[in-house]
Scaffold this active site. Structure first.
Site, mmCIF file in Angstrom:
data_model
loop_
_atom_site.group_PDB
_atom_site.id
_atom_site.type_symbol
_atom_site.label_atom_id
_atom_site.label_comp_id
_atom_site.label_asym_id
_atom_site.label_seq_id
_atom_site.Cartn_x
_atom_site.Cartn_y
_atom_site.Cartn_z
ATOM 1 N N GLU A 206 -3.605 66.854 -8.305
ATOM 2 C CA GLU A 206 -3.838 66.129 -7.138
ATOM 3 C C GLU A 206 -4.098 67.298 -5.882
ATOM 4 O O GLU A 206 -3.173 68.163 -6.140
ATOM 5 C CB GLU A 206 -2.904 65.385 -6.459
ATOM 6 C CG GLU A 206 -3.085 64.679 -5.088
ATOM 7 C CD GLU A 206 -2.416 63.348 -4.705
ATOM 8 O OE1 GLU A 206 -2.712 62.920 -3.491
ATOM 9 O OE2 GLU A 206 -1.591 62.956 -5.339
ATOM 10 N N GLU B 132 0.283 70.957 -2.150
ATOM 11 C CA GLU B 132 0.378 70.717 -0.904
ATOM 12 C C GLU B 132 0.765 72.183 -0.150
ATOM 13 O O GLU B 132 1.957 72.399 -0.377
ATOM 14 C CB GLU B 132 1.240 69.785 -0.565
ATOM 15 C CG GLU B 132 1.380 69.127 0.901
ATOM 16 C CD GLU B 132 0.238 69.180 1.626
ATOM 17 O OE1 GLU B 132 -0.005 69.991 2.668
ATOM 18 O OE2 GLU B 132 -0.735 68.541 1.303
ATOM 19 N N ASP C 269 -1.849 76.568 -1.908
ATOM 20 C CA ASP C 269 -3.289 76.208 -1.619
ATOM 21 C C ASP C 269 -3.935 75.964 -3.020
ATOM 22 O O ASP C 269 -4.034 77.048 -3.863
ATOM 23 C CB ASP C 269 -3.770 77.444 -1.159
ATOM 24 C CG ASP C 269 -5.307 76.973 -0.701
ATOM 25 O OD1 ASP C 269 -6.136 76.034 -1.187
ATOM 26 O OD2 ASP C 269 -5.845 77.322 0.527
ATOM 27 N N ASP D 279 -8.250 66.897 4.763
ATOM 28 C CA ASP D 279 -8.684 67.347 6.209
ATOM 29 C C ASP D 279 -10.103 67.415 6.718
ATOM 30 O O ASP D 279 -10.974 68.275 5.917
ATOM 31 C CB ASP D 279 -7.796 68.735 6.756
ATOM 32 C CG ASP D 279 -8.006 68.933 8.102
ATOM 33 O OD1 ASP D 279 -8.749 68.809 8.779
ATOM 34 O OD2 ASP D 279 -6.583 69.486 8.510
ATOM 35 N N LYS E 84 -14.105 70.736 13.872
ATOM 36 C CA LYS E 84 -14.955 71.631 14.515
ATOM 37 C C LYS E 84 -15.836 72.405 13.426
ATOM 38 O O LYS E 84 -15.358 72.704 12.475
ATOM 39 C CB LYS E 84 -13.874 72.984 15.026
ATOM 40 C CG LYS E 84 -13.073 72.218 16.228
ATOM 41 C CD LYS E 84 -12.091 73.598 16.717
ATOM 42 C CE LYS E 84 -11.442 73.053 17.956
ATOM 43 N NZ LYS E 84 -10.548 73.997 18.511
ATOM 44 N N ASP F 100 -11.561 58.640 5.018
ATOM 45 C CA ASP F 100 -11.923 57.680 6.115
ATOM 46 C C ASP F 100 -13.066 58.174 6.906
ATOM 47 O O ASP F 100 -13.563 57.352 8.048
ATOM 48 C CB ASP F 100 -10.689 57.173 6.773
ATOM 49 C CG ASP F 100 -10.044 58.362 7.495
ATOM 50 O OD1 ASP F 100 -9.940 59.360 6.999
ATOM 51 O OD2 ASP F 100 -9.666 58.273 8.822
#
Length: 206
Positions: free
Chosen positions: A37, A62, A89, A112, A116, A148
């Site tokens: 994951e 994470e 990472d 994420d 920008k 989403d």
């Protein structure tokens, strides 16, 4: 969900320091499907997935230490032997920690979106990394992606398909919700409110 406190003990550093893939059977203490994951966030998906699938071994990355440590701590308290969280990472460590063709599945839950334009390059799914992830999967292995954000969903799906992932529903088509899937905490909220979630369940060619 409130942000958890920063627990004192780092998680997964013994793995992050390796220069080659570990013996995952020895690490977990049992054989079984090996899954990854990328960006486990607050850990809702990772914890529930491991609870529902005790035979699967999930390695969750994470980079935010608070969430990584909290997720592993909650997994330990739940007695989940099939979860390893790394506060690191994934892009830096996946190339070394997983052999080609070793992963049964890869999960990417609500990455994420980097709103920008100058930050687009920080997005996880870039062409080179997508090709690397394809190489790490076994033939027929699953890539499970959910977001989403519609335009990011379209962009990621296009990159993954161009990298060689096969979309069983047809190029550019998103998957409907399957009640047998394990939703993340965020996805459960969206399901309850009726907000759209864009899902793709892609495969490496057999």
């Amino acid at each position: 969900m409130a942000r958890p406190p920063l627990l004192p003990d780092p998680v997964g550093l013994h793995l992050a320091r390796l220069d080659a893939p570990p013996d995952w059977d020895a690490e977990f203490g049992f054989p079984g499907p090996l899954e990854l994951e990328i960006g486990s966030g607050a850990g809702g998906h990772a914890l529930e997935y491991c609870r529902r699938n005790p035979g699967a071994r999930l390695v969750a990355f994470e980079w935010r230490k608070k969430y990584a440590r909290d997720t592993q701590d909650r997994g330990n308290k739940l007695g989940l032997k099939n979860l390893r969280v790394l506060e690191a990472d994934a892009r830096a460590h996946v190339p070394r920690l997983f052999a080609a063709g070793s992963l049964d599945a890869i999960h990417l839950q609500f990455p994420d979106p980097w709103w920008k334009r100058a930050h687009f390059k920080r997005a996880v799914i870039q062409p080179d990394f997508a090709r690397l992830l394809l190489d790490k999967l076994k033939p027929g292995g699953l890539f499970d992606m959910r977001t989403d954000v519609q335009d990011r969903a379209i962009a990621m799906l296009s990159i993954l398909e161009e990298a060689g992932f096969v979309n069983p529903l047809g190029q550019g088509v998103f998957h409907p919700y399957d009640p047998e899937e394990v939703p993340s905490t965020r996805e459960r909220r969206y399901l309850a409110s009726g907000e759209p979630v864009y899902r793709a369940r892609l495969r490496k060619p057999a």
